[in-house]
Design a protein around this motif. Structure first.
Motif, PDB file in Angstrom:
ATOM      1  N   GLU A  75      38.905  45.955  46.639  1.00 46.77           N
ATOM      2  CA  GLU A  75      40.106  45.798  45.818  1.00 46.77           C
ATOM      3  C   GLU A  75      41.368  45.820  46.672  1.00 46.77           C
ATOM      4  O   GLU A  75      42.321  45.089  46.407  1.00 46.77           O
ATOM      5  N   ARG A 118      41.609  42.395  48.137  1.00 48.31           N
ATOM      6  CA  ARG A 118      42.037  41.416  47.134  1.00 48.31           C
ATOM      7  C   ARG A 118      43.533  41.530  46.847  1.00 48.31           C
ATOM      8  O   ARG A 118      44.257  40.523  46.843  1.00 48.31           O
ATOM      9  N   ARG A 140      33.699  48.506  35.068  1.00 46.63           N
ATOM     10  CA  ARG A 140      35.009  49.058  35.378  1.00 46.63           C
ATOM     11  C   ARG A 140      35.554  49.792  34.166  1.00 46.63           C
ATOM     12  O   ARG A 140      35.201  49.493  33.041  1.00 46.63           O
ATOM     13  N   VAL A 192      41.714  49.840  40.193  1.00 43.25           N
ATOM     14  CA  VAL A 192      43.067  49.328  40.415  1.00 43.25           C
ATOM     15  C   VAL A 192      44.054  50.480  40.252  1.00 43.25           C
ATOM     16  O   VAL A 192      44.316  51.215  41.196  1.00 43.25           O
TER      17      VAL A 192
END
Length: 343
Positions: A16, A19, A232, A312
């Motif tokens: 993540e 990304r 998630r 996130v």
């Protein structure tokens, strides 16, 4: 361009970070470490990055030859503290996503992580990486410890009430998390055959994020954690006793006051609709944490709810938000994705 390196980049949090930082207009990723995958391309374990980068993993030892301004640490708990002194020599700013520098008291750390803290002298140097409550310190801090995913949701849900003196006594937290919270090496319990269809209470008491929520809210916290079938997402249900005379209007006012100007916290407490209260499903891929509440007038209690994407806002996105705060950039930079619906 700010030069950043990622330690432990082969896991889900590392992916993540790759990304999000790849799409960040003010940084360039100069190194991503993995001893196991050294020499191989990062888009092997992170296939969503195919065609976007030619970056290859390097071994941890090779990091000494990398010129980096910022070091993101996605290394395991207990291991990070052993190596932190060396990490601090490699970059001017270090943002740690392990659990090793989140708790201010080394004795509490030992009681929750099962080992003595190996670098207690470094703990005071770290600022909690939660901009909503520590922004003033983050703007000058070069040592940042990002909270855990369930801790982030719990703190954002409970702290407005705690700071306003609207709750009393013990806060009981029922946390639910998807399978990615176990990491790439989740063990047999993370296998699809065992996880599919399950609601597994993997921490009936004393989950380590309990200590983080207690530290931030100054309330006794009792927390259980359940693994759900989602990949998630985190949702926490935090039940507390209202102080005498406190009603729904007071609760709503406390949340609005705390988060009126926050770019990534939304207060969701509606009387109708499919998504009346925070729901992690619609937050997938986004850096939002939705918080809400439900007051029970019959028994004088309140249910405080927080939801986020654990990888996130509960991890890599929270770290990038701290990066933005530290360097004076708009906090939404590189974090504009709003989530998916339907998903």
């Amino acid at each position: 361009m700010l030069r950043v390196a990622i330690v432990g980049a082969s896991g889900y949090i590392g992916g993540e970070l790759l990304r999000l930082l790849h799409g960040h207009p003010r940084v360039t990723v100069v190194a991503a470490t993995s001893d196991r995958l050294a020499g191989r391309r990062v888009d092997g374990p992170h296939p969503n990055l195919r065609g976007l980068t030619d970056l290859c993993f390097i071994g941890h030892d090779a990091l000494e030859g990398v010129d980096a301004d910022v070091l993101f640490l996605a290394a395991p708990h207990r291991e990070t503290m052993e190596r932190m002194a060396g990490f601090l020599e490699l970059a001017g700013t270090v943002i740690d996503l392990s659990g090793d520098f989140r708790l201010r008291d080394p004795e509490i750390y030992a009681s929750y992580y099962g080992v003595p803290h190996r670098a207690p002298q470094l703990i005071p140097e770290f600022t909690t990486g939660l901009p909503e409550w520590h922004r003033d310190r983050l703007v000058t801090s070069d040592r940042i410890a990002v909270p855990g995913c369930m801790a982030t949701a719990g703190i954002l849900a409970v702290r407005p009430m705690a700071d306003a003196g609207l709750i009393e006594g013990t806060v009981h937290v029922d946390a639910r998390t998807g399978s990615s919270g176990s990491g790439v090496s989740g063990g047999p319990a993370a296998a699809h055959a065992e996880r599919s269809g399950a609601l597994r209470v993997f921490a009936p008491s004393r989950h380590r994020h309990e200590a983080e929520i207690a530290q931030a809210t100054r309330h006794t916290v009792r927390m259980s954690a359940t693994g759900v079938e989602a990949v998630r997402g985190v949702q926490v249900l935090c039940r507390a006793t209202l102080a005498p005379g406190v009603g729904e209007r007071d609760v709503r006012s406390a949340f609005r006051k705390a988060y009126a100007d926050e770019p990534f916290v939304r207060v969701i407490a509606q009387r109708q609709g499919l998504y009346r209260l925070p729901e992690p499903k619609i937050l997938t891929g986004s850096n939002f944490c939705d918080v809400g509440f439900a007051v029970s007038a019959d028994d004088g209690t309140v249910l405080l709810i927080g939801a986020l994407d654990n990888l996130v806002k509960g991890g890599a996105g929270g770290a990038v938000q701290c990066l933005n705060v530290r360097f004076g950039w708009p906090e939404r930079t590189g974090l504009e994705f709003p989530g998916l619906h339907p998903n």
